[in-house]
Motif scaffolding. Structure first.
Motif, PDB file in Angstrom:
ATOM      1  N   TRP A 701       0.833  -1.205   0.000  1.00 35.02           N
ATOM      2  CA  TRP A 701       0.000   0.000   0.000  1.00 35.02           C
ATOM      3  C   TRP A 701       0.871   1.261   0.000  1.00 35.02           C
ATOM      4  O   TRP A 701       0.599   2.222  -0.727  1.00 35.02           O
ATOM      5  N   LEU A 702       1.910   1.285   0.797  1.00 38.46           N
ATOM      6  CA  LEU A 702       2.769   2.468   0.905  1.00 38.46           C
ATOM      7  C   LEU A 702       3.454   2.792  -0.425  1.00 38.46           C
ATOM      8  O   LEU A 702       3.479   3.951  -0.860  1.00 38.46           O
ATOM      9  N   LEU A 713      11.848   2.634   2.014  1.00 31.52           N
ATOM     10  CA  LEU A 713      11.532   1.550   2.943  1.00 31.52           C
ATOM     11  C   LEU A 713      11.646   0.194   2.247  1.00 31.52           C
ATOM     12  O   LEU A 713      12.193  -0.767   2.804  1.00 31.52           O
ATOM     13  N   ALA A 714      11.126   0.121   1.022  1.00 29.78           N
ATOM     14  CA  ALA A 714      11.197  -1.126   0.268  1.00 29.78           C
ATOM     15  C   ALA A 714      12.645  -1.485  -0.063  1.00 29.78           C
ATOM     16  O   ALA A 714      13.047  -2.658   0.028  1.00 29.78           O
ATOM     17  N   GLN A 717      14.284  -2.757   3.113  1.00 31.91           N
ATOM     18  CA  GLN A 717      13.818  -4.102   3.455  1.00 31.91           C
ATOM     19  C   GLN A 717      14.441  -5.133   2.529  1.00 31.91           C
ATOM     20  O   GLN A 717      14.830  -6.220   2.967  1.00 31.91           O
ATOM     21  N   PHE A 718      14.539  -4.807   1.251  1.00 37.93           N
ATOM     22  CA  PHE A 718      15.137  -5.738   0.287  1.00 37.93           C
ATOM     23  C   PHE A 718      16.576  -6.071   0.676  1.00 37.93           C
ATOM     24  O   PHE A 718      16.993  -7.240   0.646  1.00 37.93           O
ATOM     25  N   LYS A 719      17.343  -5.070   1.051  1.00 39.57           N
ATOM     26  CA  LYS A 719      18.761  -5.267   1.357  1.00 39.57           C
ATOM     27  C   LYS A 719      18.979  -5.947   2.706  1.00 39.57           C
ATOM     28  O   LYS A 719      19.931  -6.696   2.888  1.00 39.57           O
ATOM     29  N   THR A 732       9.097  -7.062  -5.268  1.00 41.68           N
ATOM     30  CA  THR A 732       7.864  -6.861  -6.034  1.00 41.68           C
ATOM     31  C   THR A 732       7.425  -5.402  -5.990  1.00 41.68           C
ATOM     32  O   THR A 732       7.055  -4.818  -7.017  1.00 41.68           O
ATOM     33  N   CYS A 733       7.477  -4.791  -4.815  1.00 40.51           N
ATOM     34  CA  CYS A 733       7.092  -3.384  -4.692  1.00 40.51           C
ATOM     35  C   CYS A 733       7.979  -2.495  -5.556  1.00 40.51           C
ATOM     36  O   CYS A 733       7.498  -1.557  -6.204  1.00 40.51           O
ATOM     37  N   LEU A 734       9.269  -2.769  -5.580  1.00 37.09           N
ATOM     38  CA  LEU A 734      10.205  -1.943  -6.346  1.00 37.09           C
ATOM     39  C   LEU A 734      10.029  -2.145  -7.859  1.00 37.09           C
ATOM     40  O   LEU A 734       9.992  -1.189  -8.622  1.00 37.09           O
TER      41      LEU A 734
END
Length: 884
Positions: A701-702, A713-714, A717-719, A732-734
């Motif tokens: 959502w963000l 943030l994404a 989190q990925f790293k 997926t978000c990125l």
């Protein structure tokens, strides 16, 4: 070798009404395999006897065979010449036979070039088999039908250096070394089984071992065989297996019957897994799991599939189906059993939500399309085409309805009777339902319509409250839409679990004609229209209908937005709380679709914003349920609400709703994301899984807002992720961000990190194939040339091509028809490699009649182009049904 087996003659249908018992039965099967990649020799020695159930005189013996090179035949040890038999149309026929005899057949097969992945083939250099439904005929000539049960003894001989592990069904009787670097293993299965349950595996594999002590005190050896690099990925599957074995003993009273239970993971497999007696062959995607490389969803899938195949030992193996029309007899019952197991192991409400979400999109779409068929079909051309959601998921819903009607205890009595009465036999759906009728005393003749009528029943409900009489009358009307070959339908017996929710937000005890029903009841809708009147109600209730989704139907009730918001908060049934939210969101989305079609400025219904705001601000009591409630209905589910699907309007409406909600409630999503972000290491417990799920839903959502903070943030989190659930969610978000450059670095880093792991690279393909941007088709076509992709591997095809055509609807259905042309090309190519996968992949094109006129014509043109090719029976049946 040509898997398509194309011929100039049109394949002919097989009909249920024409069933006849086999002319001959097989008592013993002795198989000898001399394994070689391209020249495997298979010698079968079969002990036959005439079937006393067939009264005709001197019936011939007809054996099926496919892609077999016949070397020799012996009858009672006497060699036969070509004049003694007929070999034509993939059948071997012998006449003038004695009542009992032994037939020995020697054939040669080519496993290496068997790209159909049926029968005996090679995967990553290892030999493995897939014989369901009719793959055994690719191994040797045999009466390849499920009602021929025999005891199998299997001898395997191979090069010991190349294939140190030799496995088959049953118990290992003998093994040893031979001359010239070869060795052998002899396996004996004490239980009679149809040929589709036969399995053989040979290769360079490594075991993960454990044991299980059964309820009678027997110790069962458990072995999971994998390639060396996957040894760290097997513990979860073994834990799941042991949990399933214990659960089946406690819940259904079913104890395992052999001294050993084996599972083998293979990379090339058409299905998820196979329940071969004592030696289950699995698609590696459904058995391997490690938190660093697989998501929580993958862990749940492994748990479910391992349980499913184990439960088949009784519901499918010990009691099997008489013919392939009865396929749901074993699959529907076993799917229900694995669903019940998963509900007990995890959140029952979340499990039910996810089951129904799949059913209401994919299976309801199947029911509304040209390939619609009953749970028990009346005919088929290619049985592989009927391994469908209707057979499996709807079949499970039918058995679940029996459980609802009988009650848990009586249903258990019915299953006990079924297993005891038919152990070692091949039976029918009628036999199963008859056991349920016998123990319950219920007349289930009308219920059998669920097996014979195709389509999704639609129930329209209405309620009327009379304040003066203090009564509430609920009226239900049912109708079943016409489907191919079934224009007229009869009323069904539909169990509807319900309650009445009072103004205070609690269930009201129900009274009907002086009978007190309690707070919840399963009512039976049997007529086209029925009414139920409830008495002594001080205020108007809100009906909570179809709790737990007690029947696979479309339920229509004119709830107000206020009533839906009320049920979202107050309904005591977790599934119905979620469903109320979905209904409320659907009303708002349909409003946006209408605005989009009318060319109006889009404006989101404020009631949906308020409902989401309330969810986000309330104390989090169940993160797993909240995560599901925060998801909007999918584009596929929205499409199911329309007779004519407007792909573009639906996509634009849902995207507008996502962005509007994300922008309006950004602060709340951020707070919830931060509250469920932890620095603690990955944990497999339910609380941690739920927290990860909710956190990643909030991250999605963000990042929908495209705000720099959210994308950062994404990226962080990925790293920083120590598990695939968080890493893949962030990726997926990125990748799905509007600016394609945002995800480029992460995609490259992910591929570099995981290029050695084929299963993880499947996720890498899928993330890109589902990217909702106009240039995605070009990306998919480029990815086809990636070194990690292969058209010969079903997992790769599903990860890239199937994800694009099924999950990226707006780009697959682009108006220039490029998506349709792409899919047609892939189907034509796969028809020559793997007809099963080709037939499953083509399904989206077959649903053209629900599209707008322009797309209808373009999709039909693509189908007609495929139709002009030499087609396998698999594709012939699907294409011709679609174009009728």
């Amino acid at each position: 070798m040509n898997p398509a087996q194309t011929t100039s003659a049109a394949p002919q249908p097989i009909f249920l009404k024409d069933y006849l018992p086999p002319a001959f039965l097989v008592e013993q099967v002795y198989l000898n395999f001399l394994l070689h990649p391209t020249q495997t020799r298979v010698t079968s020695r079969l002990d036959f006897k005439r079937n006393p159930a067939r009264k005709e005189v001197d019936l011939p013996l007809v054996l099926e065979g496919q892609e077999l090179k016949l070397i020799s035949i012996k009858l009672n040890d006497k060699s036969l010449t070509p004049q003694d038999y007929q070999l034509a149309d993939q059948q071997l026929t012998l006449t003038s036979l004695p009542d009992t005899f032994t037939l020995e057949v020697d054939v040669e097969i080519d496993p290496l070039n068997n790209t159909a992945l049926e029968g005996l083939y090679q995967s990553s250099g290892n030999f493995c088999t897939q014989c369901e439904a009719e793959g055994f005929r690719r191994i040797t000539f045999y009466p390849d039908r499920p009602d021929v049960l025999a005891r199998f003894t299997t001898r395997i001989e191979a090069d010991k250096n190349l294939y140190p592990v030799l496995l088959s069904n049953g118990n290992l009787v003998e093994q040893g070394d031979l001359e010239k670097g070869k060795h052998f293993a002899l396996w004996q299965d004490p239980f009679p089984k149809p040929a589709y349950l036969f399995a053989l595996v040979a290769g360079n594999l490594h075991p993960i071992k454990d044991t299980f002590t059964s309820c009678s005190g027997r110790e069962v050896a458990l072995e999971l065989w994998v390639e060396k690099q996957n040894l760290h990925k097997g513990e979860h599957a073994l834990r799941s297996l042991k949990a399933a074995m214990l659960w089946d003993e406690q819940t259904y009273g079913r104890e395992y019957d052999l001294a050993i239970y084996m599972i083998v993971a293979v990379d090339d497999f058409n299905m998820g897994a196979m329940e071969n007696k004592g030696l289950n062959v699995f698609n590696s995607a459904c058995v391997l799991a490690d938190p660093k490389s697989e998501t929580d969803a993958a862990f749940n899938r492994v748990e479910s599939v391992v349980a499913h195949e184990y439960f088949h030992n009784w519901s499918g193996n010990r009691v099997t189906c008489r013919d392939w029309f009865q396929l749901s007899l074993k699959e529907g019952f076993t799917v229900l059993r694995d669903q019940q197991f998963s509900a007990d192991m995890n959140s029952s409400a979340v499990e039910r939500i996810q089951q129904v979400s799949r059913l209401r999109t994919a299976q309801f779409a199947e029911d509304a399309g040209p390939t619609a068929h009953p749970v028990r079909p009346e005919s088929y051309i290619e049985i592989n085409n009927f391994y469908t959601l209707t057979i499996y998921e709807k079949g499970a819903e039918v058995v679940r309805m029996l459980s609802e009607l009988l009650g848990k205890a009586t249903f258990r009595k019915g299953s006990d009777l079924y297993f005891e009465r038919f152990d070692g036999q091949a039976v029918t759906v009628d036999d199963f339902v008859a056991c349920m009728a016998e123990v319950s005393g219920l007349d289930l003749s009308q219920f059998m319509l669920w097996y014979s009528q195709a389509g999704t029943p639609e129930v329209t409900a209405s309620g009327e409250y009379h304040a003066a009489e203090k009564t509430y009358t609920l009226t239900l009307k049912q109708q079943i839409p016409a489907t191919p070959d079934q224009p007229l339908k009869q009323p069904m017996l539909i169990p509807i679990k319900m309650g009445l929710v009072g103004p205070a937000g609690v269930d009201i005890p129900m009274e009907v004609n002086g009978e007190f029903w309690g707070a919840e009841r399963v009512i039976q809708l049997k007529e086209a229209e029925q009414s139920f009147t409830f008495y002594n109600l001080e205020a108007e209730p809100v009906p909570s209908l179809l709790r737990g989704f007690s029947a696979p139907i479309k339920l229509n009730f004119a709830y107000t937005r206020e009533q839906l918001a009320f049920l979202m908060t107050c309904d005591s049934d977790g599934f119905n709380r979620w469903d109320a939210g979905q209904r409320l969101a659907l009303l708002a989305l349909q409003g946006l679709v209408s605005q989009q079609q009318a060319g109006e400025k889009l404006s989101l219904d404020s009631s949906l914003i308020q409902a989401y705001s309330k969810l986000l601000k309330a104390p989090v009591t169940d993160p797993a349920i909240l995560a599901e409630m925060l998801l909007l209905p999918s584009e596929a589910y929205i499409a199911e609400q329309y007779a004519e699907v407007d792909i573009d309007a639906i996509h634009q409406a849902r995207e507008f709703a996502r962005k509007s909600l994300a922008k309006e409630l950004y602060t709340d999503f951020l707070r919830l994301y931060q509250a469920h972000t932890t620095t603690q290491k990955w944990s497999p417990d339910a609380e941690a899984i739920a927290a990860r799920r909710l956190k990643n839903v909030c991250l999605s959502w963000l990042t929908t807002t495209e705000k720099t903070e959210a994308l950062q943030l994404a990226q962080a989190q990925f790293k920083q992720a120590d598990n695939m659930t968080d890493q893949l969610a962030a990726l997926t978000c990125l990748v799905h961000a509007q600016d394609a450059s945002v995800g480029k670095e992460a995609l490259e880093a992910f591929a570099k990190q995981w290029s050695h792991d084929a299963l993880v690279m499947d996720s890498w393909f899928s993330v890109q194939a589902s990217r909702p941007h106009p240039d995605v088709l070009a990306s998919v076509q480029t990815l086809e040339n990636h070194s990690a992709f292969s058209m010969k591997n079903p997992n790769k095809v599903r990860a890239l091509i199937s994800v694009f055509v099924n999950q990226n609807r707006v780009n697959f259905h682009r108006k220039d028809a490029a998506g349709y042309q792409f899919l047609a090309n892939k189907v034509i190519e796969l028809n020559q490699l793997n007809p099963q996968i080709a037939a499953r992949l083509v399904i989206p094109l077959t649903r053209y009649k629900r599209m707008d006129k322009v797309r209808q014509g373009l999709m039909k043109k693509a189908l007609e182009r495929i139709q002009q090719q030499p087609l396998s029976a698999d594709l012939f049946e699907i294409i011709n049904k679609a174009l009728e």
